[in-house]
Design a protein around this motif. Structure first.
Motif, PDB file in Angstrom:
ATOM      1  N   ILE A 275      -1.808   0.644  -8.449  1.00 16.05           N
ATOM      2  CA  ILE A 275      -2.293   1.912  -7.908  1.00 16.05           C
ATOM      3  C   ILE A 275      -3.434   1.646  -6.929  1.00 16.05           C
ATOM      4  O   ILE A 275      -3.508   2.241  -5.852  1.00 16.05           O
ATOM      5  CB  ILE A 275      -2.734   2.848  -9.057  1.00 16.05           C
ATOM      6  N   GLU A 276      -4.301   0.711  -7.301  1.00 19.58           N
ATOM      7  CA  GLU A 276      -5.407   0.338  -6.415  1.00 19.58           C
ATOM      8  C   GLU A 276      -4.882  -0.300  -5.127  1.00 19.58           C
ATOM      9  O   GLU A 276      -5.353   0.012  -4.031  1.00 19.58           O
ATOM     10  CB  GLU A 276      -6.342  -0.623  -7.141  1.00 19.58           C
TER      11      GLU A 276
ATOM     12  N   SER B 104      -3.604   2.256  -2.646  1.00 21.88           N
ATOM     13  CA  SER B 104      -4.549   3.351  -2.437  1.00 21.88           C
ATOM     14  C   SER B 104      -4.283   4.065  -1.108  1.00 21.88           C
ATOM     15  O   SER B 104      -4.010   3.422  -0.085  1.00 21.88           O
ATOM     16  CB  SER B 104      -5.974   2.796  -2.447  1.00 21.88           C
ATOM     17  N   GLY B 105      -4.348   5.391  -1.147  1.00 25.55           N
ATOM     18  CA  GLY B 105      -4.129   6.178   0.057  1.00 25.55           C
ATOM     19  C   GLY B 105      -2.696   6.608   0.250  1.00 25.55           C
ATOM     20  O   GLY B 105      -2.406   7.449   1.103  1.00 25.55           O
TER      21      GLY B 105
ATOM     22  N   LYS C  68      -8.435   4.229 -11.428  1.00 25.35           N
ATOM     23  CA  LYS C  68      -7.915   3.742 -10.150  1.00 25.35           C
ATOM     24  C   LYS C  68      -7.145   4.835  -9.422  1.00 25.35           C
ATOM     25  O   LYS C  68      -7.161   4.889  -8.175  1.00 25.35           O
ATOM     26  CB  LYS C  68      -7.035   2.511 -10.363  1.00 25.35           C
ATOM     27  N   ALA C  69      -6.455   5.705 -10.171  1.00 24.97           N
ATOM     28  CA  ALA C  69      -5.719   6.799  -9.531  1.00 24.97           C
ATOM     29  C   ALA C  69      -6.679   7.753  -8.834  1.00 24.97           C
ATOM     30  O   ALA C  69      -6.427   8.200  -7.698  1.00 24.97           O
ATOM     31  CB  ALA C  69      -4.878   7.536 -10.574  1.00 24.97           C
TER      32      ALA C  69
ATOM     33  N   ASP D   4      -9.642   7.030  -7.650  1.00 22.21           N
ATOM     34  CA  ASP D   4     -10.171   6.332  -6.475  1.00 22.21           C
ATOM     35  C   ASP D   4      -9.136   6.245  -5.352  1.00 22.21           C
ATOM     36  O   ASP D   4      -9.500   6.206  -4.169  1.00 22.21           O
ATOM     37  CB  ASP D   4     -10.621   4.915  -6.849  1.00 22.21           C
ATOM     38  N   ALA D   5      -7.840   6.175  -5.740  1.00 24.58           N
ATOM     39  CA  ALA D   5      -6.773   5.978  -4.759  1.00 24.58           C
ATOM     40  C   ALA D   5      -6.315   7.279  -4.108  1.00 24.58           C
ATOM     41  O   ALA D   5      -5.457   7.265  -3.221  1.00 24.58           O
ATOM     42  CB  ALA D   5      -5.579   5.290  -5.424  1.00 24.58           C
TER      43      ALA D   5
ATOM     44  N   THR E 104      -4.958   9.960  -5.784  1.00 23.10           N
ATOM     45  CA  THR E 104      -3.828  10.588  -6.475  1.00 23.10           C
ATOM     46  C   THR E 104      -4.135  12.063  -6.743  1.00 23.10           C
ATOM     47  O   THR E 104      -5.217  12.412  -7.197  1.00 23.10           O
ATOM     48  CB  THR E 104      -3.533   9.863  -7.796  1.00 23.10           C
TER      49      THR E 104
END
Length: 250
Positions: free
Chosen positions: A175-176, A179-180, A212-213, A215-216, A218
């Motif tokens: 997921i990291e 990202s985006g 992480k989601a 931060d990414a 999501t």
């Protein structure tokens, strides 16, 4: 991030429009207000809009059969306009270098035009991984190559936590990495014996997945359990919902 229910979980209860309608109501009664539509019977987009509205549901992602994506791309986009869904997904692609039409290059040839047309119509093409994308092709993991060869604005990834782990990867790490381009992910737990499980019943480190989601970027975490191991799929969806609600998501 919002949580939702992936209807592939209850596909056996959506074989006709009557049972599909009942399933939408049951999922709404659990408490979900966001869904992904996948694996159901055929439906008219206006019928789906009316059923979603009736139950206070929003469809944020679909999986559309490959033939329709390739041959009816503009119609698919127009259908999604009717029920207000931006993300248009492909559930799988069989990456097999031994079979004609399933080579890595075939994916790029077939789906770059799909992604381009969807983008032109205000949609975003989403690819859902299984474990096979963690095979290596020309020395690189297929999922990594896809992220390089399909531009960020062309294609996103519906990262599936179970299938990443089944492929030998770390769900949070991927997921990291992506990202985006992970507006939607699938939450599916991994229990001993390679069993799919309701969220919280298995061994995936969801603390890191959630971190992480977020931060990414999501937006939607969609609960999916392809195999409920003999349990009622609606009961499994409820158990996952209760776990996620207890973690502060809704």
């Amino acid at each position: 991030m919002k949580i939702g229910a992936q209807f592939f979980t209850v596909r056996d209860f959506c074989k006709d429009l009557d049972s599909f309608s009942e399933s939408l109501q049951k999922v709404a009664e659990i408490g979900y207000d966001t869904v992904q539509i996948s694996g159901t019977c055929q439906y008219d987009p206006l019928w789906l809009k009316e059923e979603l509205d009736k139950n206070g549901l929003q469809c944020v992602l679909t999986h559309i059969p490959a033939e329709r994506l390739q041959k009816e791309t503009e119609k698919v986009a127009a259908d999604h306009d009717v029920f207000g869904c931006r993300y248009v997904g492909l559930g799988s692609f069989k990456f097999d270098e031994e079979q004609e039409g399933t080579h890595y290059e075939d994916f790029l040839r077939l789906y770059k035009p799909v992604a381009k047309t969807l983008k032109e119509h205000g949609k975003y093409f989403m690819y859902h991984n299984h474990s096979q994308e963690f095979k290596k092709y020309k020395g690189r993991i297929i999922l990594e190559s896809l992220a390089e060869d399909m531009a960020l604005d062309e294609m996103g990834f519906t990262v599936d936590t179970f299938w990443v782990q089944a492929g030998g990867g770390d769900p949070a790490q991927w997921i990291e990495k992506l990202s985006g381009r992970v507006p939607c992910i699938h939450l599916k737990d991994y229990a001993y014996g390679t069993k799919m499980a309701a969220i919280g019943d298995g061994n995936i480190n969801f603390d890191r997945v959630f971190e992480k989601a977020l931060d990414a970027g999501t937006e939607y975490m969609l609960v999916e359990q392809d195999d409920c191991n003999g349990e009622d799929p609606f009961v499994c969806l409820k158990r996952s919902y209760d776990y996620l609600r207890a973690r502060g998501f809704k």
